[in-house]
Design a protein around this motif. Structure first.
Motif, PDB file in Angstrom:
ATOM      1  N   GLN A 239       0.837  -1.199   0.000  1.00 16.46           N
ATOM      2  CA  GLN A 239       0.000   0.000   0.000  1.00 16.46           C
ATOM      3  C   GLN A 239       0.870   1.246   0.000  1.00 16.46           C
ATOM      4  OE1 GLN A 239      -2.606   0.316   3.353  1.00 16.46           O
ATOM      5  NE2 GLN A 239      -3.360   2.354   2.796  1.00 16.46           N
ATOM      6  N   LYS A 240       0.563   2.178  -0.899  1.00 19.99           N
ATOM      7  CA  LYS A 240       1.308   3.429  -0.936  1.00 19.99           C
ATOM      8  C   LYS A 240       0.836   4.343   0.193  1.00 19.99           C
ATOM      9  CE  LYS A 240       2.672   3.645  -5.789  1.00 19.99           C
ATOM     10  NZ  LYS A 240       2.683   4.449  -7.039  1.00 19.99           N
ATOM     11  N   LEU A 241       1.786   5.004   0.816  1.00 19.23           N
ATOM     12  CA  LEU A 241       1.464   5.900   1.918  1.00 19.23           C
ATOM     13  C   LEU A 241       1.113   7.289   1.378  1.00 19.23           C
ATOM     14  CD1 LEU A 241       4.317   4.875   4.385  1.00 19.23           C
ATOM     15  CD2 LEU A 241       1.980   4.006   4.284  1.00 19.23           C
ATOM     16  N   GLU A 242       0.314   8.001   2.128  1.00 18.58           N
ATOM     17  CA  GLU A 242      -0.100   9.348   1.752  1.00 18.58           C
ATOM     18  C   GLU A 242       0.294  10.322   2.858  1.00 18.58           C
ATOM     19  OE1 GLU A 242      -1.230   9.937  -1.153  1.00 18.58           O
ATOM     20  OE2 GLU A 242      -1.698   7.896  -1.810  1.00 18.58           O
ATOM     21  N   ILE A 243       0.343  11.602   2.516  1.00 18.68           N
ATOM     22  CA  ILE A 243       0.646  12.637   3.506  1.00 18.68           C
ATOM     23  C   ILE A 243      -0.398  12.600   4.620  1.00 18.68           C
ATOM     24  CG2 ILE A 243       0.781  15.137   3.878  1.00 18.68           C
ATOM     25  CD1 ILE A 243       1.968  15.388   1.085  1.00 18.68           C
ATOM     26  N   ASP A 244       0.076  12.674   5.860  1.00 24.64           N
ATOM     27  CA  ASP A 244      -0.724  12.622   7.094  1.00 24.64           C
ATOM     28  C   ASP A 244      -1.024  11.199   7.565  1.00 24.64           C
ATOM     29  OD1 ASP A 244      -0.704  15.279   7.634  1.00 24.64           O
ATOM     30  OD2 ASP A 244      -2.720  15.697   6.907  1.00 24.64           O
ATOM     31  N   HIS A 245      -0.644  10.190   6.782  1.00 29.36           N
ATOM     32  CA  HIS A 245      -0.768   8.825   7.289  1.00 29.36           C
ATOM     33  C   HIS A 245       0.140   8.671   8.511  1.00 29.36           C
ATOM     34  CE1 HIS A 245      -2.479   6.320   3.699  1.00 29.36           C
ATOM     35  NE2 HIS A 245      -3.358   7.145   4.241  1.00 29.36           N
ATOM     36  N   GLU A 246      -0.374   8.008   9.535  1.00 33.08           N
ATOM     37  CA  GLU A 246       0.434   7.719  10.717  1.00 33.08           C
ATOM     38  C   GLU A 246       0.650   6.214  10.809  1.00 33.08           C
ATOM     39  OE1 GLU A 246      -0.791   9.571  14.377  1.00 33.08           O
ATOM     40  OE2 GLU A 246      -1.549  11.354  13.331  1.00 33.08           O
ATOM     41  N   LEU A 247       1.837   5.822  11.233  1.00 28.10           N
ATOM     42  CA  LEU A 247       2.153   4.413  11.314  1.00 28.10           C
ATOM     43  C   LEU A 247       3.061   4.132  12.501  1.00 28.10           C
ATOM     44  CD1 LEU A 247       4.846   3.621   8.619  1.00 28.10           C
ATOM     45  CD2 LEU A 247       3.836   5.876   8.802  1.00 28.10           C
ATOM     46  N   PHE A 248       2.999   2.888  12.955  1.00 23.00           N
ATOM     47  CA  PHE A 248       3.879   2.407  14.012  1.00 23.00           C
ATOM     48  C   PHE A 248       4.860   1.423  13.388  1.00 23.00           C
ATOM     49  CE2 PHE A 248       0.048   3.751  16.193  1.00 23.00           C
ATOM     50  CZ  PHE A 248       0.554   4.462  17.281  1.00 23.00           C
ATOM     51  N   VAL A 249       6.140   1.675  13.619  1.00 27.52           N
ATOM     52  CA  VAL A 249       7.197   0.862  13.015  1.00 27.52           C
ATOM     53  C   VAL A 249       8.065   0.267  14.111  1.00 27.52           C
ATOM     54  CG1 VAL A 249       9.135   0.848  11.393  1.00 27.52           C
ATOM     55  CG2 VAL A 249       7.231   2.424  11.029  1.00 27.52           C
ATOM     56  N   TYR A 250       8.331  -1.032  14.001  1.00 27.17           N
ATOM     57  CA  TYR A 250       9.281  -1.673  14.917  1.00 27.17           C
ATOM     58  C   TYR A 250      10.534  -1.979  14.107  1.00 27.17           C
ATOM     59  CZ  TYR A 250      11.302  -4.776  18.418  1.00 27.17           C
ATOM     60  OH  TYR A 250      12.142  -5.343  19.346  1.00 27.17           O
ATOM     61  N   SER A 251      11.556  -1.157  14.287  1.00 25.53           N
ATOM     62  CA  SER A 251      12.747  -1.291  13.454  1.00 25.53           C
ATOM     63  C   SER A 251      13.927  -0.566  14.087  1.00 25.53           C
ATOM     64  CB  SER A 251      12.468  -0.719  12.053  1.00 25.53           C
ATOM     65  OG  SER A 251      13.584  -0.863  11.209  1.00 25.53           O
ATOM     66  N   LYS A 252      15.038  -0.646  13.407  1.00 29.12           N
ATOM     67  CA  LYS A 252      16.265   0.020  13.832  1.00 29.12           C
ATOM     68  C   LYS A 252      16.513   1.230  12.943  1.00 29.12           C
ATOM     69  CE  LYS A 252      21.281  -0.691  14.077  1.00 29.12           C
ATOM     70  NZ  LYS A 252      22.394  -1.631  13.790  1.00 29.12           N
ATOM     71  N   LEU A 253      16.878   2.338  13.553  1.00 27.15           N
ATOM     72  CA  LEU A 253      17.254   3.524  12.774  1.00 27.15           C
ATOM     73  C   LEU A 253      18.626   3.305  12.161  1.00 27.15           C
ATOM     74  CD1 LEU A 253      16.089   6.293  15.247  1.00 27.15           C
ATOM     75  CD2 LEU A 253      15.211   5.976  12.940  1.00 27.15           C
ATOM     76  N   GLN A 254      18.724   3.558  10.870  1.00 30.05           N
ATOM     77  CA  GLN A 254      19.990   3.384  10.158  1.00 30.05           C
ATOM     78  C   GLN A 254      20.491   4.740   9.675  1.00 30.05           C
ATOM     79  OE1 GLN A 254      18.664   0.789   7.050  1.00 30.05           O
ATOM     80  NE2 GLN A 254      19.073  -1.067   8.224  1.00 30.05           N
ATOM     81  N   GLU A 255      21.773   4.982   9.862  1.00 33.25           N
ATOM     82  CA  GLU A 255      22.354   6.227   9.352  1.00 33.25           C
ATOM     83  C   GLU A 255      22.362   6.212   7.834  1.00 33.25           C
ATOM     84  OE1 GLU A 255      25.831   8.270  10.603  1.00 33.25           O
ATOM     85  OE2 GLU A 255      25.715   7.445  12.630  1.00 33.25           O
ATOM     86  N   VAL A 256      22.051   7.352   7.248  1.00 30.84           N
ATOM     87  CA  VAL A 256      22.139   7.475   5.794  1.00 30.84           C
ATOM     88  C   VAL A 256      23.609   7.394   5.406  1.00 30.84           C
ATOM     89  CG1 VAL A 256      21.663   8.937   3.797  1.00 30.84           C
ATOM     90  CG2 VAL A 256      20.063   8.891   5.722  1.00 30.84           C
ATOM     91  N   LYS A 257      23.916   6.511   4.473  1.00 31.47           N
ATOM     92  CA  LYS A 257      25.310   6.301   4.095  1.00 31.47           C
ATOM     93  C   LYS A 257      25.844   7.480   3.284  1.00 31.47           C
ATOM     94  CE  LYS A 257      25.403   1.232   4.048  1.00 31.47           C
ATOM     95  NZ  LYS A 257      25.663   0.041   3.222  1.00 31.47           N
TER      96      LYS A 257
END
Length: 671
Positions: A141-159
């Motif tokens: 599903q494509k996300l839209e502006i103002d969509h809220e979501l809960f994510v269980y993940s690790k933050l990764q630094e932008v390389k």
């Protein structure tokens, strides 16, 4: 022209200096606050003691205070300076993040991409912005502006960029206040059902409604993409080929809603709202209506840098027209830029913002000069010359920036502008009418056909100009020093042209000599270079051997390497390139490099390899290879499967042998 005689221009320059210092200098917050308070108090004392007379000391303190404001604005804008910012919290390996989509980015071949704001991390309130990546999949599903979501993940630094002279995406995002990203999968996030609406989300919903109505009107995909860019500020649906055509034709500014578009819209609004002037307080009502409508359009188009600049400037211009005073345009532009940077200082580092203001400043300064130089009496000739003058002035203003960022120059830019710009008012006016009728479900078929043909004709003209490859100058080497010297040369040339004097002409000639000396020095430095390196590229092996200004490209597949080689060629001022197929053994001065590919062939026992390059995921025992060849360094490039890297690294650590993986450490330079 005495640009610096305007107070707004002086304050703007001081603000810009403060923003640059605030972004690049790491000054402690207590020291900065002490300095700012001291400058404010000193400014007030000088103003009081001098009995409100403007003195040199007052001017200097005003400049320093404005610098402090610029420093403060960029410090406040960078969310890492907030206590609630996620970077200041105790980040774990994996955690639950509450996010809200703020912006939809253009997707790449592999992922749909978004900018999201952080609301919470686990149970703690948090702030900051990150990039979200979702693998391109028809079932996702494509996300839209103002969509809220809960994510269980690790933050990764932008390389950061892994290869020399490659676009540094990490640095680009840092100037947007973003340093981390998250990869979303089907099983690590879910959408919140009830979400709050923001003004950005409402604008996005209106845009989507307009686009869906236009799709029902059966506009072709190519024409629909151009309509979205011209009127809604959305360029994501323009094909790469069409965008390249506009860029090569020198008309890419037509696709970005900017001063040209807002100026035409202001003219249209002024004409249609003129009857309001007959009412009591009609002029005031007209001004308020125009400003509100302009900012509504800016919101609808997504508040991009070019739109913010244009709407701000033309809001000031509309007010100047309301006062009916001859106001200098430099003053208007400086004020608009000052207020934009005051609230969004990081816009200063965006290419679109830089080019937009450079073009308009140049038009305001150079265009009157060209008209004074020649003002034809014939009406048709005069109009053509005026259009050419505007185009020449704009291109002169953006030339150094264009060469620095894009390393190319469209030689026939004046033709595309001469053929398109005069009709842009008709295109925009018809476009607004088409959108309004589409929303009312009363869009007639003949208007759809007419507007489609109009857009098709514009694209055809641009495509024809872009195919004249002999007039498109590409791969032009141009670094930051040449950028500064280039603008210094343009400014001194214009000053000498405005008022001829020995001093001004001498300064211009000295600048040209300085530019030439630096260009010769850069070429001489390139002549002395001798380098061998392994670049990082997924699914490909790529070695470069630079000897002076000649480059040997050694690769397993040259189809993948064009962009990397082009970047290196431009930056290093390469004049000749040779392609070679990959071999197993190379001699680098007195040392030997052995390449182990998918065949897994070991070097003969008599060969002692100083370097081992592992490519294409060879199925070997690295421990036995090390025992056989006694290398001093193991290198693995981007052609290997990632699950091979950890075992190889472990083996090298066990044998106390340096291991370099280009996917983590970037290109490897042989010393």
């Amino acid at each position: 022209m005495g640009i610096l005689k305007f107070v707004s221009v002086k304050l703007l320059l001081s603000l810009i200096i403060g923003i640059v210092l605030g972004f690049y200098c790491d000054i402690s917050l207590p020291l900065f606050l002490a300095f700012s308070i001291t400058s404010f108090i000193s400014l007030g004392l000088v103003l009081f003691l001098s009995k409100r007379k403007k003195t040199f000391l007052f001017g200097a303190l005003a400049a320093i205070t404005t610098m402090s404001i610029g420093f403060a604005s960029v410090t406040i804008t960078q969310s890492k300076n907030y206590i609630t910012n996620y970077e200041n919290q105790n980040l774990k390996e994996n955690q639950t993040l509450h996010l809200k989509i703020r912006e939809i980015l253009k997707p790449n071949l592999y992922s749909n991409r978004y900018i999201a704001s952080i609301y919470r991390i686990d149970t703690k309130k948090a702030s900051g912005k990150i990039i979200l990546n979702i693998k391109v999949d028809s079932t996702t599903q494509k996300l839209e502006i103002d969509h809220e979501l809960f994510v269980y993940s690790k933050l990764q630094e932008v390389k950061t960029s892994l290869n020399p002279h490659q676009f540094d995406y990490k640095n680009y995002l840092r100037k947007l206040g973003i340093v981390h990203q998250i990869q979303l999968y089907d099983n690590n996030y879910f959408l919140k059902e009830d979400t709050s609406k923001t003004i950005y989300g409402i604008a996005a919903t209106i845009r989507e409604n307009i686009i869906s109505k236009l799709k029902l009107a059966n506009f072709k995909e190519e024409e629909l993409g151009i309509i979205q860019a011209l009127l809604l500020g959305q360029r994501n649906d323009i094909s790469t080929k069409t965008y390249e055509d506009y860029k090569n034709a020198g008309a890419v500014h037509i696709l970005a809603v900017s001063g040209l578009h807002i100026g035409i819209i202001l003219l249209i609004l002024s004409i249609f709202l003129k009857p309001l002037e007959r009412l009591k307080y009609g002029k005031t009502i007209k001004l308020i209506s125009i400003v509100i409508l302009l900012w509504c359009f800016a919101l609808l188009a997504g508040f991009s840098a070019s739109i913010l600049r244009a709407v701000s400037m033309f809001s000031f211009l509309a007010y100047a027209q309301y006062l009916n005073r001859p106001t200098n345009t430099f003053n208007i532009m400086a004020l608009s830029m000052f207020f934009i940077l005051l609230f969004s200082p990081l816009l200063l580092f965006q290419v679109g913002f830089q080019m937009s203001y450079a073009a308009v400043f140049s038009i305001v300064w150079v265009y009157p000069m060209l008209l004074r130089f020649w003002y034809p009496k014939n009406w048709a000739t005069r109009k053509i010359w005026q259009l050419l003058s505007v185009s020449l002035a704009a291109q002169l203003g953006v030339l150094p920036i264009s060469l620095f960022y894009f390393h190319q120059f469209p030689g026939l830019f004046f033709i595309s502008n001469l053929l398109i710009v005069p009709f842009l008012g008709i295109i925009l006016g018809c476009g607004i009418l088409v959108i309004l009728l589409a929303l009312l479900n009363t869009l007639p078929e003949f208007l759809i056909l007419f507007y489609s043909k109009l857009i098709y004709g514009m694209n055809a003209i641009i495509k024809w100009v872009a195919t004249q490859e002999g007039f498109i100058f590409t791969n032009i080497s141009f670094d930051s020093t040449q950028l500064l010297l280039g603008y210094l040369g343009i400014i001194t040339m214009l000053l000498a042209f405005t008022k001829r004097s020995f001093k001004r002409i001498s300064l211009f000639l000295l600048t040209i000599i300085g530019f030439q000396i630096y260009t010769f020095y850069s070429g001489y430095t390139a002549q002395q270079k001798n380098a061998v390196l392994v670049l990082h590229q997924t699914r490909n092996t790529l070695l470069l051997h630079q000897t002076k200004r000649n480059l040997s490209v050694i690769t397993s597949n040259d189809m993948y390497s064009n962009k990397l080689i082009s970047n290196y060629e431009v930056a290093e001022r390469i004049t000749q390139i040779q392609y070679q197929t990959l071999k197993n053994v190379y001699k680098i001065e007195e040392k030997k490099l052995f390449v182990v590919d998918s065949l897994g062939i070991f070097p003969p026992k008599k060969i002692i390899a100083d370097y081992i390059l592992l490519t294409q995921s060879p199925k070997i025992s690295l421990d036995r290879l090390i025992t056989t060849t006694h290398p001093k360094m193991i290198i693995a490039d981007g052609s290997n499967y990632k699950n091979n890297i950890a075992p190889w690294r472990k083996t090298c650590a066990k044998r106390k042998l340096p291991f370099h993986y280009t996917g983590e450490k970037g290109a490897y330079y042989f010393k």
